[in-house]
Design a protein around this motif. Structure first.
Motif, short mmCIF file in Angstrom:
data_model
loop_
_atom_site.label_atom_id
_atom_site.label_comp_id
_atom_site.label_asym_id
_atom_site.label_seq_id
_atom_site.Cartn_x
_atom_site.Cartn_y
_atom_site.Cartn_z
N ALA A 1 0.82 -1.22 0.00
CA ALA A 1 0.00 0.00 0.00
C ALA A 1 0.85 1.26 0.00
O ALA A 1 0.38 2.33 -0.43
CB ALA A 1 -0.93 -0.01 1.21
N GLN A 2 2.09 1.16 0.45
CA GLN A 2 2.96 2.33 0.47
C GLN A 2 3.70 2.53 -0.85
O GLN A 2 4.41 3.53 -1.02
CB GLN A 2 3.98 2.19 1.61
CG GLN A 2 3.36 2.02 2.99
CD GLN A 2 2.35 3.11 3.32
OE1 GLN A 2 2.63 4.30 3.13
NE2 GLN A 2 1.18 2.71 3.82
N LYS A 3 3.52 1.61 -1.77
CA LYS A 3 4.21 1.72 -3.06
C LYS A 3 3.41 2.58 -4.04
O LYS A 3 2.21 2.77 -3.88
CB LYS A 3 4.44 0.33 -3.65
CG LYS A 3 5.37 -0.55 -2.82
CD LYS A 3 5.64 -1.87 -3.53
CE LYS A 3 6.64 -2.72 -2.74
NZ LYS A 3 6.99 -3.99 -3.43
N ASN A 4 4.13 3.07 -5.02
CA ASN A 4 3.52 3.86 -6.10
C ASN A 4 3.01 2.86 -7.16
O ASN A 4 3.70 2.56 -8.12
CB ASN A 4 4.60 4.79 -6.67
CG ASN A 4 4.11 5.60 -7.85
OD1 ASN A 4 4.89 5.93 -8.72
ND2 ASN A 4 2.83 5.93 -7.89
N THR A 5 1.77 2.35 -6.94
CA THR A 5 1.33 1.23 -7.76
C THR A 5 -0.20 1.17 -7.83
O THR A 5 -0.91 2.02 -7.28
CB THR A 5 1.88 -0.10 -7.18
OG1 THR A 5 1.64 -1.15 -8.10
CG2 THR A 5 1.25 -0.42 -5.83
N VAL A 6 -0.70 0.13 -8.49
CA VAL A 6 -2.13 -0.14 -8.62
C VAL A 6 -2.41 -1.49 -7.97
O VAL A 6 -1.68 -2.46 -8.19
CB VAL A 6 -2.58 -0.18 -10.11
CG1 VAL A 6 -4.07 -0.48 -10.22
CG2 VAL A 6 -2.22 1.12 -10.80
N ILE A 7 -3.47 -1.56 -7.17
CA ILE A 7 -3.81 -2.79 -6.45
C ILE A 7 -5.25 -3.16 -6.78
O ILE A 7 -6.19 -2.44 -6.43
CB ILE A 7 -3.66 -2.61 -4.93
CG1 ILE A 7 -2.27 -2.07 -4.58
CG2 ILE A 7 -3.95 -3.93 -4.20
CD1 ILE A 7 -2.18 -1.48 -3.18
N VAL A 8 -5.44 -4.27 -7.46
CA VAL A 8 -6.78 -4.78 -7.78
C VAL A 8 -7.13 -5.83 -6.73
O VAL A 8 -6.42 -6.83 -6.59
CB VAL A 8 -6.82 -5.41 -9.19
CG1 VAL A 8 -8.23 -5.91 -9.51
CG2 VAL A 8 -6.36 -4.40 -10.24
N THR A 9 -8.21 -5.61 -5.99
CA THR A 9 -8.48 -6.49 -4.85
C THR A 9 -9.96 -6.56 -4.50
O THR A 9 -10.73 -5.62 -4.79
CB THR A 9 -7.68 -6.00 -3.62
OG1 THR A 9 -7.89 -6.90 -2.53
CG2 THR A 9 -8.12 -4.60 -3.20
#
Length: 450
Positions: A324-332
């Motif tokens: 969650a602290q990364k510069n990213t996309v999380i599909v969940t």
């Protein structure tokens, strides 16, 4: 109340009297003038779907019948979630479905046992063995019924005619999720088409429903009968641009998505646009399931690219918080923030307005997802938390919208149309009648004679 169709296909009875025809009686045990717990009983012999309506407590069809056979249209909870309960006692009706639907139903049943299988009222009461047994109102089946499900299963592909309870039955691709089917039931006199859930526009994961088999009676869903949706490419473009802009600005995007169908569609979209992402929740297992049944997707290479472009979260302690602290996309999961890993990710990213929660479909009023969109706060496992992160909604529904429903029914102007699976079934049926259709919206537990 019994509705009697005026159109009858002429036949000859055993005594040679022309014009005689046995009627087909349809009893709506669930899904009538509501969305959820779909179940339709044909002549007390053949059951079409047997689902559940999630909630606290969940709701099930108004009766558990004893059919000679069961046909399941697709692997979503509201159509397949209560199927194992049909196998209690000495009952062993064969269950007919496509191969992906069979695996999805088993996956959902195991998940239901895991979540609700505790005897008694306490969610944490009972031993580990008891928690897996089920047999409660929240979970009206046990591990024994789940095992029987594999024993009575009969799988079929699209357009492969088979016999069930004395009827000729055929599946046609419904374009909703992999393995989803329109169900055609033919008794020799009447051809009944049960659309179940379907989509009339191409998606990345699936092609549109294009089958229009001849039918005397059509039971049609109406989930989005009052909605006109933008073309899918426009919705997709807006979503991708929004995700990319947030990532470029240094933010994190959480994409709540249903584990069955929606997660895989999002992976296909992100893969097609070279957007790296993580995937978490039930969607991981279901993605692998669809890869095993890639003959039921539009393009196996597109799904493979989407899956290869994603990192599958293992769920190790602290891993989600670090991602969650990364510069990213999380599909969940879950798509409406009912639970699942999203309940960890959203609180972790909530404090920064650079971050974003991008919903992928309609948020039912009363759900945490709806509360977050409308009020900027939501209940996360008993904690009401304000969310400073941006929130937005994109309509990636896998149901036909108003235009799609009218286009589909254009092939059935001479058929009897029964509207179900919607919040405004009566209004849509009235619109059809005004347009010259022979249409009605059956009530819950009503028997319709056709």
């Amino acid at each position: 109340m019994t509705l009697v169709a005026t159109r009858r296909r002429e036949a000859t009875n055993p005594n040679g009297v022309a014009g005689y025809r046995d009627s087909m009686k349809l009893r709506f045990l669930g899904g009538a003038r509501e969305v959820g717990r779909s179940a339709i009983l044909v002549n007390d012999r053949l059951l079409l779907d047997f689902g559940m309506l999630t909630g606290n407590p969940p709701q099930f069809p108004v009766e558990t019948p004893e059919p000679e056979a069961v046909v399941v249209s697709h692997g979503h909870l509201d159509h397949a979630g209560a199927v194992p309960s049909l196998l209690s006692g000495d009952r062993r009706p064969p269950i007919h479905w496509t191969p992906p639907t069979r695996e999805l139903a088993l996956t959902l049943a195991r998940d239901t046992l895991k979540l609700h299988g505790v005897p008694g009222s306490g969610a944490t009461g009972g031993s580990r063995r008891q928690r897996r047994r089920g047999g409660t109102y929240d979970c009206p089946f046990t591990e024994a019924e789940l095992k029987r499900l594999t024993e009575v299963s009969r799988t079929h592909g699209y357009r492969q005619q088979f016999e069930a309870a004395g009827y000729e039955v055929t599946f046609f691709d419904a374009g909703h999720i992999p393995g989803s089917a329109h169900v055609l039931v033919d008794d020799g006199d009447t051809r009944l088409l049960y659309t179940a859930d379907f989509h009339t526009e191409d998606q990345r994961l699936l092609g549109a429903s294009r089958a229009r088999p001849d039918a005397d009676v059509v039971i049609v869903e109406s989930t989005y009968a009052d909605t006109e949706r933008e073309p899918r490419p426009a919705i997709e473009h807006r979503f991708v641009e929004s995700v990319k802009s947030t990532v470029w600005e240094g933010g994190t995007v959480v994409v709540p998505a249903f584990g069955i169908g929606r997660t895989q569609e999002m992976l296909c979209i992100l893969g097609a646009h070279d957007v790296d992402c993580y995937v978490d929740g039930m969607g991981k297992e279901v993605t692998r399931l669809f890869q095993r049944h890639d003959g039921f997707v539009r393009d196996a290479d597109v799904l493979q690219r989407g899956a290869s472009n994603a990192r599958f979260v293992t769920g190790k302690p602290g891993q989600r918080e670090r991602i969650a602290q990364k510069n990213t996309v999380i599909v969940t999961t879950s798509g409406m923030l009912h639970g699942g890993p999203a309940m960890t990710y959203v609180p972790e990213i909530r404090s920064s307005p650079t971050n974003k929660v991008a919903f992928t479909g309609f948020q039912v009023p009363g759900t945490p997802g709806h509360e977050l969109l409308e009020r900027g706060r939501a209940d996360f496992d008993g904690r009401i938390l304000p969310v400073a992160a941006q929130t937005e909604q994109h309509d990636f529904s896998a149901h036909a919208d108003s235009d799609g429903l009218w286009e589909f029914l254009g092939s059935y102007r001479d058929s009897r149309v029964l509207v179900n699976h919607g919040d405004d079934c009566e209004d849509f049926a009235a619109e059809l009648v005004a347009s010259g259709f022979d249409a009605a919206a059956p009530r819950l537990d009503e028997t319709v004679e056709v």
